[in-house]
Design a protein around this motif. Structure first.
Motif, short mmCIF file in Angstrom:
data_model
loop_
_atom_site.label_atom_id
_atom_site.label_comp_id
_atom_site.label_asym_id
_atom_site.label_seq_id
_atom_site.Cartn_x
_atom_site.Cartn_y
_atom_site.Cartn_z
N HIS A 114 0.84 -1.19 0.00
CA HIS A 114 0.00 0.00 0.00
C HIS A 114 0.88 1.26 0.00
O HIS A 114 1.92 1.29 0.65
CB HIS A 114 -0.91 0.05 1.23
CG HIS A 114 -1.81 -1.13 1.37
ND1 HIS A 114 -2.96 -1.31 0.63
CD2 HIS A 114 -1.69 -2.24 2.15
CE1 HIS A 114 -3.53 -2.45 0.96
NE2 HIS A 114 -2.78 -3.04 1.89
N SER A 115 0.43 2.25 -0.74
CA SER A 115 1.07 3.57 -0.67
C SER A 115 0.01 4.56 -0.22
O SER A 115 -1.19 4.30 -0.29
CB SER A 115 1.66 3.98 -2.02
OG SER A 115 0.65 4.09 -3.02
N LEU A 116 0.47 5.71 0.24
CA LEU A 116 -0.43 6.76 0.73
C LEU A 116 -0.15 8.06 0.00
O LEU A 116 1.01 8.45 -0.18
CB LEU A 116 -0.22 6.98 2.24
CG LEU A 116 -0.42 5.78 3.16
CD1 LEU A 116 -0.04 6.17 4.59
CD2 LEU A 116 -1.87 5.29 3.11
N GLN A 237 3.30 3.05 2.64
CA GLN A 237 2.54 3.00 3.90
C GLN A 237 3.32 2.32 5.02
O GLN A 237 3.29 2.78 6.17
CB GLN A 237 1.21 2.26 3.69
CG GLN A 237 0.33 2.24 4.93
CD GLN A 237 -0.84 1.29 4.79
OE1 GLN A 237 -0.67 0.11 4.54
NE2 GLN A 237 -2.06 1.81 4.94
N LYS A 241 4.19 4.03 8.68
CA LYS A 241 3.81 3.45 9.97
C LYS A 241 5.01 3.26 10.88
O LYS A 241 4.92 3.43 12.09
CB LYS A 241 3.10 2.10 9.74
CG LYS A 241 1.68 2.24 9.22
CD LYS A 241 1.00 0.88 9.13
CE LYS A 241 -0.47 1.03 8.73
NZ LYS A 241 -1.14 -0.30 8.65
N THR A 328 -8.71 5.75 2.55
CA THR A 328 -7.46 5.24 3.13
C THR A 328 -6.25 5.61 2.28
O THR A 328 -5.16 5.83 2.81
CB THR A 328 -7.51 3.72 3.31
OG1 THR A 328 -7.81 3.10 2.05
CG2 THR A 328 -8.58 3.34 4.32
N ASP A 331 -4.35 10.12 2.80
CA ASP A 331 -4.19 10.15 4.25
C ASP A 331 -3.65 11.52 4.66
O ASP A 331 -2.48 11.84 4.43
CB ASP A 331 -3.22 9.05 4.68
CG ASP A 331 -3.22 8.83 6.18
OD1 ASP A 331 -3.62 9.75 6.91
OD2 ASP A 331 -2.80 7.73 6.63
#
Length: 472
Positions: A114-116, A237, A241, A328, A331
């Protein structure tokens, strides 16, 4: 051999101490992919790197007390190869437009990651920034005249999305009514000069850069489609985190770069030119007051919409068989935290739709400029600041005097009366109203429509300057 209890305890303590030391002295990679020549990404890459801004904000307390940072920079000419390296784990951050940014999200999902999308850097809720140009000698004056013609565009770019929307708005079939071919800007420039293509669609800054260099003419601006567009920053992502404070530090550096651009656009337009080769006069079109795009790091609803539109277009092109959850994928927690840490008001910026403001006095009268709809500007070579004028007539009169004095003129700018975007005045069309006041337009047809409604006349740049001096 059995070691004495005291020795075993000492060795255990040494191992523990060694482990603690290596953990606290961790070397953290910060690998950032930039697009230097995509000049509206400057606040998310080039300026941070060149001015060393990231170092100011990287954390050195808590879990980062003894951390060492390995900051890596890699430049790209478009978003697609940048995405490839992000997905491969070679980059942690990347700057790109809404269209390739959406593809970035899809590519990560396809790879089980996942990327944001963490911030906007610069954009236009009207769509300015993308554009279509034709060879300067071409007789084509509008997109409608390109039916059956060959148009090149960097595939999977935000300009590609704009072109497809523009073609659809004409009621054309993109596979039958036009010949759309893939071509990066560095190839398209030569193709335009050689007459090998009829038109080229591209993103920032090429729809302005090519005309400024004299071999192309802009016939379509993305604002005509009314579809929001922007460039922004993304992060892996899993990296965000693990190191949220580093993400916030990167965005704080972006905020400072943005403030520097606002305060001294000429100075930093020169720096961008030195690094990229993109003329400072073109950089100022974007980063100067009332520019083609607005530098804006907030997630306005229109920019969220642009991501959704890009994802739908990717599906249409069969470049994606799945969607992205915008709630999502986009972000905003990190940019909100960056605003707070920098003592800035995110809510106020989110509600602010104004262009980069112009706070200036008319260079000919010394009076404060309060009406920005007819502003014109002159950048004189050798002068660190651009001169501002309340009207095109005042600027053109001053221009004539400057030329008589033998001064070298770098650029003349005018604000488009309909879209409000900054134009290179020598590429613009002008129309007078019943009182003789000049208004600037990108296209001849737009100027003609205004002149007809106002009972005025249409002028090109040369005739407009002559007219202004004669009236004065």
């Amino acid at each position: 051999m059995v070691l004495p209890t005291s020795l075993r305890a000492a060795l255990a303590g040494l191992v523990l101490a060694s482990f603690t030391l290596s953990a606290s002295a961790e070397t953290i990679r910060i690998a950032i992919g930039t697009q230097d020549t995509t000049i509206n990404c400057a606040a998310g890459g080039l300026l941070i790197r060149e001015l060393g801004l990231l170092d100011k904000y990287l954390p050195h307390d808590g879990q980062y007390k003894d951390a060492k940072y390995d900051v890596e920079w890699k430049n790209f000419t478009s978003g697609a190869p940048l995405t490839n390296e992000m997905v491969a784990g070679k980059l942690d951050f990347g700057a790109m437009a809404d269209f390739p940014g959406s593809f970035n999200g899809v590519a990560f999902e396809t790879a089980g990651k996942h990327s944001l999308f963490i911030s906007v850097l610069s954009g236009s809720i009207k769509g300015s920034g993308n554009g279509i140009v034709v060879p300067s000698a071409s007789g084509v004056q509008s997109l409608a005249e390109l039916k059956g013609k060959t148009i090149s565009v960097p595939f999977a770019s935000t300009a590609h999305g704009m072109l497809l929307r523009a073609v659809a708005a004409q009621g054309w079939d993109p596979l039958k009514d036009v010949n759309i071919i893939a071509q990066p800007p560095e190839v398209a420039g030569s193709a335009l000069q050689a007459g090998k293509i009829d038109a080229h669609a591209d993103f920032v800054p090429f729809a302005e850069l090519f005309p400024s260099r004299g071999f192309a003419r802009k016939i379509y601006d993305g604002s005509e489609a009314g579809a929001p567009t922007f460039h922004g920053a993304l992060v892996d992502q899993s990296y965000a985190k693990k190191y949220p404070e580093i993400v916030v530090a990167y965005l704080r550096a972006s905020l400072e770069a943005n403030q520097l651009l606002a305060a001294e656009p000429e100075k930093y337009s020169e720096l961008i030119a030195k690094v990229t080769g993109v003329d400072a006069e073109v950089n100022y079109l974007f980063h100067g007051p009332l520019g083609v795009q607005t530098r804006d790091l907030s997630w306005k609803p229109e920019y969220r919409q642009a991501v959704g539109t890009a994802i739908d277009t990717l599906k249409l092109l069969k470049k994606a068989d799945r969607g992205l959850d915008l709630k999502t994928f986009i972000d905003d927690q990190y940019i909100r935290a960056a605003f707070k840490a920098s003592n800035l008001d995110y809510a106020a910026q989110l509600a602010n739709y104004a262009q980069t403001p112009l706070k200036a006095v008319d260079a000919s009268t010394g009076k404060a400029i309060t009406d920005f709809s007819h502003v014109a500007e002159i950048w004189v070579r050798g002068e660190p600041k651009v001169r501002q004028y309340a009207s095109a007539e005042a600027a053109f009169t001053a221009l004539a005097s400057l030329k008589q004095e033998g001064r070298n003129i770098r650029a003349v700018y005018a604000q488009a009366s309909d879209s409000g975007i900054k134009l290179l005045a020598d590429q613009a069309w002008f129309a007078s109203d019943a009182k003789g006041r000049l208004s600037a337009f990108l296209l001849k047809g737009q100027a003609q429509q205004f002149a007809t409604a106002q009972g005025g006349k249409v002028f090109d740049f040369t005739d407009a300057t002559t007219q202004a001096v004669a009236v004065r």
